[in-house]
Design an enzyme around this catalytic site. Structure first.
Site, PDB file in Angstrom:
ATOM      1  N   HIS A 155       0.837  -1.220   0.000  1.00 32.87           N
ATOM      2  CA  HIS A 155       0.000   0.000   0.000  1.00 32.87           C
ATOM      3  C   HIS A 155       0.867   1.264   0.000  1.00 32.87           C
ATOM      4  CE1 HIS A 155      -3.283  -2.744   1.339  1.00 32.87           C
ATOM      5  NE2 HIS A 155      -2.321  -3.255   2.082  1.00 32.87           N
ATOM      6  N   SER A 276      13.480  21.617 -16.466  1.00 34.35           N
ATOM      7  CA  SER A 276      12.253  22.357 -16.723  1.00 34.35           C
ATOM      8  C   SER A 276      12.610  23.682 -17.369  1.00 34.35           C
ATOM      9  CB  SER A 276      11.526  22.587 -15.401  1.00 34.35           C
ATOM     10  OG  SER A 276      10.749  23.763 -15.472  1.00 34.35           O
ATOM     11  N   LYS A 282      15.057  21.535 -11.528  1.00 37.72           N
ATOM     12  CA  LYS A 282      14.393  20.262 -11.818  1.00 37.72           C
ATOM     13  C   LYS A 282      15.155  19.322 -12.737  1.00 37.72           C
ATOM     14  CE  LYS A 282      10.088  19.674 -11.672  1.00 37.72           C
ATOM     15  NZ  LYS A 282       8.709  19.658 -12.140  1.00 37.72           N
ATOM     16  N   GLU A 289       8.727   8.398 -17.507  1.00 39.17           N
ATOM     17  CA  GLU A 289       7.341   8.846 -17.648  1.00 39.17           C
ATOM     18  C   GLU A 289       6.769   8.481 -19.017  1.00 39.17           C
ATOM     19  OE1 GLU A 289       6.601  12.891 -15.344  1.00 39.17           O
ATOM     20  OE2 GLU A 289       8.486  12.936 -16.439  1.00 39.17           O
TER      21      GLU A 289
END
Ligand code: ARG
Length: 460
Positions: A155, A276, A282, A289
């Site tokens: 979980h 970014s 970043k 992704e």
């Protein structure tokens, strides 16, 4: 009036041609198409269905066309619809009327089935190889970090300590099953459909076994109607691909999570991330992704082909032309994802301190405390209850288990004694010394097995 009518008719014809043509994508099958044609021609000559000299001319012409295509000199024509017609038409230009003998005892229906099977066989083998390479990268990363203890999750909550290597080897297992599935898919793809004709078989004394040997098929199909209309092998490849992408996507998800500031478990090589445009700090895990995102289109292709096939009467129907783009895109997406992952994983640096430090206090040892009480004679459910209360007690006081006094322990069970302090992350791991468990011995053995497996498979 007549002039206007002609113009409209021309526009309509162009529209229809654009709609039915497949040459812009099936040209990708040129190599398989020519290979199949050459094997067919050899057989026709051997069976004296055509003359030896005709066969020679045909084979020479086909080889020349292959060269033209590979040198980018071939002009694909949409009005000739597909790869089969484009090649045949060019053959007439190159060798004259003898070209008309190529299509003896054959139909485009068994021809396209053949091309697709040749293609899928090659791609499945390539996929298996790429899975192997990816597995090697995982094993290497696991070996480099074989002593690193991490929180194991259920979980996404910290559950029990595990070795990072154990976690990585879980993916090794998934990719092992994926390889087995592609091998299995290969068995059913490895069947020669040529000789089925349009649907009913052919009326010439052909030798299908000969063609099968020429093209390295281990079997010939045994029902002509089925052979020209079966696309199960494409569906199987795409189903295997969907499963593999699902595994890759789970791995991608963990790479994304683990490289976040919150986890900070790993760093991926700069090349696999992008900055970014406005936030200079970043390093986005774009490759992972995209892999997660591309999984969706592979599932989509599987659903598309299943849906296209579901209500087709026997035998061939033009609907089946729709099988190709999805297959090609599936193959390309899977290959590129497997390749980029194998390389990306090699660049992963594990932040050992962060991984171990992520274990919040020692609450992750709660199961071991319960097991401790069980060994002292308490039924597991009671032990579980006692440790649940103990955990709550420790957590509300912001104390780790190790910081509790023996008398505090005793207020939850009289069975606790001094040796409870010997329960550590290391003892927890060592205790799970069972096949498939996370003990260092088991994981070391699993690493050896994994290495051996890859080496054996590569040697084959
Ligand atoms: N382009 C066709 C396809 O991909 C080849 C087979 C055509 N057969 C036919 N009878 N029109 O399915």
């Amino acid at each position: 009036m007549n002039h206007l009518h002609n113009r409209f008719q021309k526009e309509a014809d162009k529209m229809i041609q654009d709609y039915v043509t497949s040459i812009h994508f099936d040209q990708r099958l040129y190599r398989q198409d020519i290979e199949g044609s050459i094997a067919h021609v050899k057989m026709l000559a051997k069976q004296q269905i055509i003359a030896e000299s005709d066969a020679e001319a045909l084979i020479k012409g086909l080889s020349l066309i292959q060269e033209e295509i590979e040198q980018g000199k071939f002009q694909f024509k949409p009005e000739l619809e597909d790869i089969h017609m484009n090649i045949e038409a060019r053959l007439f230009e190159r060798i004259g009327d003898v070209a008309g003998k190529l299509h003896t005892a054959r139909s485009r229906n068994d021809q396209i089935a053949l091309d697709l099977r040749l293609f899928t066989k090659e791609e499945a083998l390539k996929t298996i190889d790429e899975l192997k390479t990816l597995q090697s990268s995982l094993v290497e990363l696991a070996e480099t970090n074989k002593d690193v203890i991490m929180p194991g999750y259920t979980h996404l909550q910290q559950a029990q300590p595990v070795l990072l290597a154990h976690h990585l080897l879980a993916y090794f297992e998934m990719f092992q099953r994926d390889k087995e599935r592609f091998h299995d898919c290969l068995k059913r793809t490895d069947v020669l459909p040529l000789g089925s004709g349009a649907l009913a078989g052919v009326s010439y004394p052909i030798d299908r076994e000969f063609v099968a040997r020429e093209l390295d098929f281990s079997k010939v199909s045994t029902n002509s109607l089925d052979a020209v209309s079966d696309r199960d092998f494409i569906i199987e490849y795409e189903a295997c691909a969907a499963l593999t992408m699902m595994h890759l996507s789970r791995l991608a998800e963990e790479i994304i999570l683990w490289s976040s500031a919150e986890f900070g478990f790993i760093e991926i090589g700069q090349a696999y991330t992008t900055g970014s445009s406005i936030m200079p700090q970043k390093k986005n895990p774009d490759v992972a992704e995209l892999a997660r995102g591309k999984t969706g289109r592979v599932y989509g292709h599987l659903m598309a082909i299943l849906t296209a096939m579901k209500a087709l009467p026997l035998a061939y129907n033009r609907d089946m032309q729709e099988d190709k783009e999805g297959l090609f895109d599936t193959v390309d997406t899977l290959h590129s994802t497997l390749r980029v992952f194998a390389e990306m994983i090699k660049t992963i640096k594990v932040n050992v301190k962060r991984v171990r430090g992520a274990i919040k206090r020692d609450y992750i040892l709660a199961t071991d405390l319960a097991d401790y009480l069980v060994k002292k004679g308490l039924p597991f459910r009671e032990a579980h209850g006692a440790v649940a209360k103990l955990s709550e007690y420790a957590i509300t006081r912001d104390k780790s288990f190790h910081e509790l006094s023996l008398s505090e322990y005793h207020s939850f069970s009289p069975l606790f004694s001094e040796d409870v302090y010997a329960i550590t992350l290391e003892s927890s791991l060592a205790a799970r010394d069972i096949v498939g468990g996370t003990s260092p011995q088991q994981v070391a053995a699993a690493l050896v097995r994994a290495r051996k497996l890859i080496e054996e498979e590569c040697a084959k």
